[in-house]
Design an enzyme around this catalytic site. Structure first.
Site: not given
Length: 581
Positions: A415, A515-518
């Site tokens: 990542k 799935w770490h969108y911000h």
């Protein structure tokens, strides 16, 4: 401030903290038997609260539990309860909730304009009900850069960890990855720790020793049951503002619909400290601001939305940490494991791993195949545009006829930290149940692409290490593994042939989400340092939409911490106001 006054203030703050702790211990209830958890169909047409929180997710649950200690709180969650759903609660079923495409699924799929398949949570507990469970704090530099109070941050992390964080069991495959990272030079080895430290470590997990998931919804066990009302299947359609007779718009309530389509309204009680708080996530929070008239004026006008405040930065700064994975078939059985070990490199790439026959897809009949499921997107054998119900059923039947050996192995993933690249979010329509349009611009910045390449080079060293050797077929080269992984249609992007010749092409061709969108409601752009929406009274946003960078290796620990942290700060402000009046 004089020394005596400073001492009095510190003592007073300690007294407040002790009060919070005392009440949470004395009046708490145990999950899932919350007396305050109701279906929205039971709600009255109109109600009044000190605080209204939109979104019962990773931030919303700890925030609501904390505020309930000294105020009345309404928590509105558009999804259902996680309790009793084995696809959520069992580690062995990881992937099943993500591959559930039904209207009642706790996971709502969306595909970014970049062509990357993603998901947003639709369940009490939010993303903590769907993720791979890794628990790791933000680093001290992150805390310092965003201006948080370090002592309260640590107290808030501990508050969360008492309920949801555990030390994972280290078995053979994860141990081999750990030792392989050390062999690859990702040092020092920092042992088991929640802290974010360069090198290799064993992190925390929200799965206990029995493989049961503990989510942000469990933090509602801290709540004062007399001060909170949690409504499920309550979809907020818009925030209600007072605009007449005030200097600037003031949030005063919400309009929401229950599962039967009946409209309800909830209003803030009169008083300067009553607030509405958006905790609907990086897609939901900017989307709902726009639907309520707060956003770019031209964009809202195009959707016939009445303008409350022209705020062109709503929806800007959307980012998603790109993930790239290499699948490694194993000549011997491996344990089912999710993320337990991480290599935190000095160049800004995080190396993690997951393993096991079916990759946690469960042993249900018919088998769902977890992350390999044709339904889910990641490493599926069916291209996304061809995923008709008939094609999916045929693919699953074919996979079911394969020997277990075909699914024996695991993934090592990397990542990219940050990332530097970012995009934007816009409305597709005015339906609050629909997904907005979001563009992340993966690898738009060269720095992100370089980090991906360096991460893959590190994974190659792990795969070729002596420590990992027994879990790799000796006749298969890393180049073969790269091409094999790239042959699976993981996204809607065109793929190049022989991507192993260019790691840059592999990064771009096989990019997936972790799935770490911000972003979308960032501090300094949409909200101030206290998470108050700039230009509007009585409205805050407290969730990952306020982040510029994803904290630590995995953000869920920090998002839960932030809910607690801001709850304590808001209540402290409330105490100060009462003392002065």
């Amino acid at each position: 401030m004089s020394r005596s006054l400073m001492g009095s203030f510190c003592w007073w703050r300690l007294l407040i903290a002790a009060t919070f702790y005392f009440y949470s211990m004395c009046s708490s209830e145990k999950a899932p038997n919350y007396s305050f958890l109701h279906n929205a169909t039971s709600a009255p047409p109109t109600s009044y609260y000190d605080y209204i929180i939109i979104g019962g997710g990773t931030a919303g649950c700890p925030l609501a539990a904390t505020l309930s200690q000294n105020a009345t709180v309404l928590l509105l969650e558009r999804g259902g309860s996680p309790y009793g759903n084995s696809n959520i609660t069992l580690l062995s079923s990881f992937g099943s909730a993500l591959s559930d495409l039904s209207p009642s699924s706790p996971s709502q799929r969306f595909i970014s304009e970049d062509g990357v398949i993603n998901a947003r949570a639709r369940v009490l507990g939010g993303g903590s009900c769907l993720n791979a469970g890794f628990y790791s704090r933000a680093g001290p530099a992150y805390v310092r850069d965003v201006g948080w109070d370090g002592r309260l941050v640590n107290e808030s992390y501990h508050w969360v960890e008492e309920v949801v964080a555990f030390q994972p069991p280290m078995r053979q495959w994860q141990s081999a990855v750990r030792d392989g990272l050390i062999d690859a030079g990702v040092v020092p080895f920092n042992g088991f720790t929640f802290d974010h430290i360069n090198g290799t470590k064993v992190g925390g997990t929200i799965f206990d020793r029995d493989g049961h998931r503990h989510t942000a919804a469990d933090l509602l066990g801290y709540a004062n049951p007399n001060g909170i009302n949690v409504l499920l299947h309550a979809t907020v359609h818009k925030i209600l503002f007072k605009t007449k007779g005030v200097a600037r718009p003031q949030a005063q309530g919400v309009l929401y619909m229950d599962a039967a389509g009946v409209q309800h309204k909830a209003y803030l009680k009169p008083g300067p400290k009553s607030e509405l708080i958006l905790s609907a996530g990086s897609l939901g929070s900017p989307q709902l601001l726009m639907l309520s008239g707060v956003g770019p004026a031209d964009h809202l006008k195009a959707h016939n939305i009445s303008l409350v405040l022209n705020q062109p930065m709503v929806g800007q700064g959307m980012a998603d940490n790109p993930m790239n994975a290499i699948y490694i078939p194993s000549p011997q059985p491996v344990e089912v494991s999710l993320i337990q070990v991480v290599g935190i490199t000095p160049f800004g790439s995080y190396i993690e791993a997951a393993s096991g026959e079916n990759f946690g897809g469960g042993n249900s009949s018919p088998r769902d195949f977890g992350m390999l499921s044709p339904k889910i997107g990641q490493l599926s054998i069916v291209p996304p545009k061809q995923r008709t119900p008939e094609a999916l059923a045929e693919a699953i039947e074919q996979m079911s006829n394969l020997p277990d050996l075909a699914f024996q192995g695991g993934f090592i993933i990397e990542k990219v930290m940050g990332p530097v690249s970012s995009g934007h979010l816009e409305l597709r329509n005015i339906d609050p149940n629909a997904n907005p349009s979001v563009t992340f611009n993966y690898f738009q910045e060269a720095e992100d692409l370089q980090r991906c390449v360096q991460g893959l080079q590190t994974i190659e060293k792990v795969i070729n290490s002596n420590s990992f050797s027994k879990f790799k077929y000796q006749g298969i080269s890393v180049q073969t593994l790269l091409n094999m992984t790239a042959s699976t249609p993981v996204n809607l992007l065109p793929h190049h042939a022989n991507v192993s010749a260019s790691l840059e092409e592999f990064c771009k061709d096989t990019v997936m989400t972790i799935w770490h969108y911000h972003g979308g409601c960032q501090v300094g752009r949409v909200v101030d340092a206290d998470y108050k929406v700039i230009g509007i009274d009585s409205l805050r946003v407290i969730d990952g939409s306020t982040f510029y960078y994803s904290p630590g290796t995995n953000p869920q620990a920090t998002v839960m911490m932030l809910g607690r942290y801001m709850g304590v700060r808001i209540l402290t402000e409330r105490f100060e106001s009462q003392e002065k009046s």
